[in-house]
Design an enzyme around this catalytic site. Sequence first.
Site, PDB file in Angstrom:
ATOM      1  N   LEU A 196       0.828  -1.210   0.000  1.00  0.00           N
ATOM      2  CA  LEU A 196       0.000   0.000   0.000  1.00  0.00           C
ATOM      3  C   LEU A 196       0.857   1.253   0.000  1.00  0.00           C
ATOM      4  O   LEU A 196       0.453   2.297  -0.481  1.00  0.00           O
ATOM      5  CB  LEU A 196      -0.903   0.025   1.240  1.00  0.00           C
ATOM      6  N   VAL A 247       5.163   2.907   1.001  1.00  0.00           N
ATOM      7  CA  VAL A 247       6.509   2.730   1.528  1.00  0.00           C
ATOM      8  C   VAL A 247       6.912   4.020   2.216  1.00  0.00           C
ATOM      9  O   VAL A 247       6.671   5.096   1.683  1.00  0.00           O
ATOM     10  CB  VAL A 247       7.518   2.436   0.392  1.00  0.00           C
ATOM     11  N   GLY A 290       9.625   5.886   5.475  1.00  0.00           N
ATOM     12  CA  GLY A 290      10.872   5.786   6.214  1.00  0.00           C
ATOM     13  C   GLY A 290      10.812   4.677   7.242  1.00  0.00           C
ATOM     14  O   GLY A 290      11.795   4.000   7.513  1.00  0.00           O
ATOM     15  N   PHE A 291       9.640   4.449   7.795  1.00  0.00           N
ATOM     16  CA  PHE A 291       9.499   3.411   8.803  1.00  0.00           C
ATOM     17  C   PHE A 291       9.588   2.031   8.178  1.00  0.00           C
ATOM     18  O   PHE A 291      10.077   1.094   8.782  1.00  0.00           O
ATOM     19  CB  PHE A 291       8.150   3.584   9.501  1.00  0.00           C
ATOM     20  N   ARG A 298       7.463  -0.694   5.122  1.00  0.00           N
ATOM     21  CA  ARG A 298       6.457  -0.892   4.091  1.00  0.00           C
ATOM     22  C   ARG A 298       5.111  -1.224   4.706  1.00  0.00           C
ATOM     23  O   ARG A 298       5.044  -1.857   5.746  1.00  0.00           O
ATOM     24  CB  ARG A 298       6.881  -2.048   3.184  1.00  0.00           C
ATOM     25  N   ASP A 350       3.087  15.404  13.590  1.00  0.00           N
ATOM     26  CA  ASP A 350       3.264  15.128  12.165  1.00  0.00           C
ATOM     27  C   ASP A 350       1.917  15.135  11.455  1.00  0.00           C
ATOM     28  O   ASP A 350       1.567  14.208  10.734  1.00  0.00           O
ATOM     29  CB  ASP A 350       4.001  13.803  11.975  1.00  0.00           C
TER      30      ASP A 350
END
Length: 841
Positions: free
Chosen positions: A506, A508, A510-511, A513, A624
């Site tokens: 769904l 991608v 920084g954390f 996928r 965020d």
Amino acid sequence: MVKWVPLVLSVILVGLLGHESYAAFSPTDNYLIACGSSNNVVDQDRTFIPDSMQSSFVFKSQGNSVVASSNSSVPSQIYQSLRVFTAPASYKFEIQQQGRHWVRLYFYPLPGSVHDLGSASITAVTDDFVLLNNFTFKNYNGSHLFKEYVINVTSDSLSLTFIPSNNSVTFVNGIEVVSVPDELFPDQALYLSSSVPLSDLSNLALETVYRLNMGGPLVTPQNDTLGRIWENDRKYLHVNSSAVNVSVDPSSIKYRVALTPEIAPNSVYATAEAMGNPNVANSNFNVTWVFPVEKNYMYFVRVHFCDIISLAMNTLVFNVYINSDIALASLDLSSSTGALAAPYYKDFISNSSTDSDTLMVSVGPDTMADITNAILNGLEIMKISNDARSLDGLSSVEGLLPKSATKKSKLGIIIGLAVGISAAVVLIGLCYCCLVARRSKTPHQGHPWLPLPLYGNSQTMTKVSTTSQKSGTASCISLTSSNLGRLFMFQEIMDATNKFDESLLLGVGGFGRVYKGTLEDGTKVAVKRGNPRSEQGLAEFRTEIEMLSKLRHRHLVSLIGYCDERSEMILVYEYMANGPLRSHLYGTDLPSLSWKQRLEICIGAARGLHYLHTGAAQSIIHRDVKTTNILLDENFVAKVADFGLSKTGPALDQTHVSTAVKGSFGYLDPEYFRRQQLTEKSDVYSFGVVLMEVLCTRPALNPVLPREQVNIAEWAMSWQKKGMLDQIMDPTLVGKVNPASLKKFGETAEKCLAEYGVDRPTMGDVLWNLEYALQLEETSSALTEPEDNSTNHIPGIPLTPLEPFDHSVSMIEGVNSGTDDDAEDVATSAVFSQLVNPRGR
Ligand SMILES: *[C@@H]1O[C@H](CO)[C@@H](O)[C@H](O)[C@H]1NC(C)=O
Ligand SMILES: *[C@@H]1O[C@H](CO)[C@@H](O)[C@H](O)[C@H]1NC(C)=O
Ligand SMILES: *[C@@H]1O[C@H](CO)[C@@H](O)[C@H](O)[C@H]1NC(C)=O
Ligand SMILES: *[C@@H]1O[C@H](CO)[C@@H](O)[C@H](O)[C@H]1NC(C)=O
Ligand SMILES: *[C@@H]1O[C@H](CO)[C@@H](O)[C@H](O)[C@H]1NC(C)=O
Ligand SMILES: *[C@@H]1O[C@H](CO)[C@@H](O)[C@H](O)[C@H]1NC(C)=O
Ligand SMILES: *[C@@H]1O[C@H](CO)[C@@H](O)[C@H](O)[C@H]1NC(C)=O
Ligand SMILES: *[C@@H]1O[C@H](CO)[C@@H](O)[C@H](O)[C@H]1NC(C)=O
Ligand SMILES: *[C@@H]1O[C@H](CO)[C@@H](O)[C@H](O)[C@H]1NC(C)=O
Ligand SMILES: CC(=O)N[C@H]1CO[C@H](CO)[C@@H](O)[C@@H]1O
């Protein structure tokens, strides 16, 4: 009297050197051997001792050894002599300190020998590893061969055996066996293509295949504390013009305590290749190096960085790729090191070379960064020994050594055992004591990265909350509730996502996928699989579990469970069918949302944030807020997602003054950026950006636009101040919006975007105003519109003052178990970007 002077001087010198934060490494075992030579050989300031003169190693040859030497020109001094073997022969080195050692071999078929050395076959093995197998200069382009290996020596000697092929000879010119500092190589490193680490690296042999000083000159052994050679990178660049070299004075490199010049000398960190044209808008641009490698081997890849180009912290953010895998996402060097010009490195295991004969390393700008550049200072690529414990072919040491030699080495082992047995007993005893001592110190704690119990047990969780309070990190919520969601087995996750099928991807970020999954009972879920290489991943994973397990609200995504098996970091959310709000605004073919839908979505998100700010015992700041973190379920109900950066707690200002400002470009509160003080009003600012994005359907930052339009907050505010927001709103809405509703909306956004937090409304006020705007839209026909004031283009109602109006009771929805539909986090590439807007506002 005069005699004393040097002594005094040396005392002073020692005193001065003692002030250095690191001591230069001095190897315990340090054999530099010039084979076949009768004199010492000085090569690049290093003295090689003739093999015939060494007393600390045993040279056993079963055949003749022939010495050749030449006075003709040689590639470098160490190649001026060699020893020829007509039968297998060994050098045996006494090892004083077990651990990793460099094994460096020099070969050059000197002309003028009686033997045809150019076609001689060279096979070299240690006790355990095959280093070279049937190498011959006949099939080689170079005139000489230098090989460097790293081997963990676990006994008190190391044998190097050179084996000639049938009826032929073999030779060697120079040998080094030198201790390596323990810190230089880790025992494990992460695979690129999966999050499982390769964990027994110290039992494998490594061969250096590339070691590059990006953008810099050749660094020779005398300029490297470990005698390494660093080459220039130019010839490996995929596109010559894609990179430019940059450099600073090496003395300006600031090593931190844990990273010493042993990792790489400052002349490596002081130069780099940067992007050839750093202002390219093309997000696919990258600088790529291509390296021929041998198939069917894994490679250890170490990337070295040092931010020598930025003028301010947190401005350089970029991505690093190895082959097609993202190795480091949104790498913010100065934030990782805490300083500019501070060295930094990361290790990876590349497994994809098993079916490819090239290895590619790329750096490219992060799309969310507004300074478009990327750098690489140094690169090391090392081949890892294969299952046959070989670095060259499929034969093992046993397969290559003639039978008799094997027997002899076995005999040697037996003798060695007898000699070493007393030492071993002592050692084992010591180890045991250490282990016992260590065990009694550290109680079993489950996973090292997740201080959460595997099975919800409130005793441990209370401990968690106190530790986090003490350390002043993410959470001050006391986790007295044991509702951390369900603990999933890794196998269940594998089944749900069809083994992380890429077609179910769904998003991608920084954390890591995010995959769509289906549980056994048919429930659709979103599975967020943490990327263990993500710098922030661990802390954010923990924060997210702690936050979400505590919070239940109709407008917040809820967590179904998590999986921390096999050092995985997996979060399971319910599936949000309509994905992130952003994808309904722009950049996709999805039908555009009506004004009423947009208002309802904004109201939903505002409710979620209002609940965060006021609903829990302690106020929670999301940090965020952006359109990719507002998700829509199948009924377009908005839910706020991604609590990875959330913060709570009163002592926040103190604890975060020194840390990097986190959040996403374009959404970042300028006051938070300036003063590094976080309040709920920072979320209000970000929400104001969201409101403008919803109205104007363009990204918060769009660097392609003219300067004054780049930042939506600045741009929309200038139009709002002129009362002409209708000029820049989504064209599909023009004429379909009640002007009073639009005016109310614009004013609300304007207030949110106020320069100072004190001037911004609370989320409760925002919510009330948005509800009012919705009311105006719904009842527009019935409403009699008052005269507009003269400066305004938009006819609308007079501005209603934003009164402190306590709606909190009605705003906070009852605690909702969130069972039916829920949130998945279509984390986009920017989700966890640890970015700072360098310009502020
Ligand atoms: C090299 O050594 C040979 C003898 O081994 C000698 O005849 C010759 O003159 C030497 N050449 C030079 C350039 O020194
Ligand atoms: C060594 O290599 C040569 C050619 O390079 C080949 O003819 C020979 O068979 C090889 N020997 C072994 C034992 O592999
Ligand atoms: C040797 O060099 C030639 C031409 O430069 C090249 O085509 C060939 O692949 C090289 N061979 C090896 C073994 O590197
Ligand atoms: C070496 O030669 C002998 C006899 O010529 C042969 O039996 C043996 O197989 C050969 N070994 C290798 C490794 O080629
Ligand atoms: C070398 O190997 C031994 C045995 O596996 C291990 O205990 C030791 O930590 C290793 N040394 C290094 C420097 O990795
Ligand atoms: C860096 O680039 C300049 C020209 O752009 C060139 O003159 C210089 O030799 C380069 N330095 C290195 C170390 O490649
Ligand atoms: C290497 O060291 C020598 C002196 O030891 C120095 O003159 C030279 O500049 C150094 N080279 C580099 C590339 O640092
Ligand atoms: C690479 O580019 C530089 C100028 O940027 C040029 O001088 C050099 O010749 C080029 N090298 C190759 C191999 O094309
Ligand atoms: C690495 O590649 C080898 C060979 O293809 C494979 O057997 C192994 O499972 C791979 N390991 C990982 C972690 O992908
Ligand atoms: C990882 C990556 O994005 N690599 C790209 C770098 O740029 C070249 C073209 O210049 C692409 O082919 C690569 O896919």
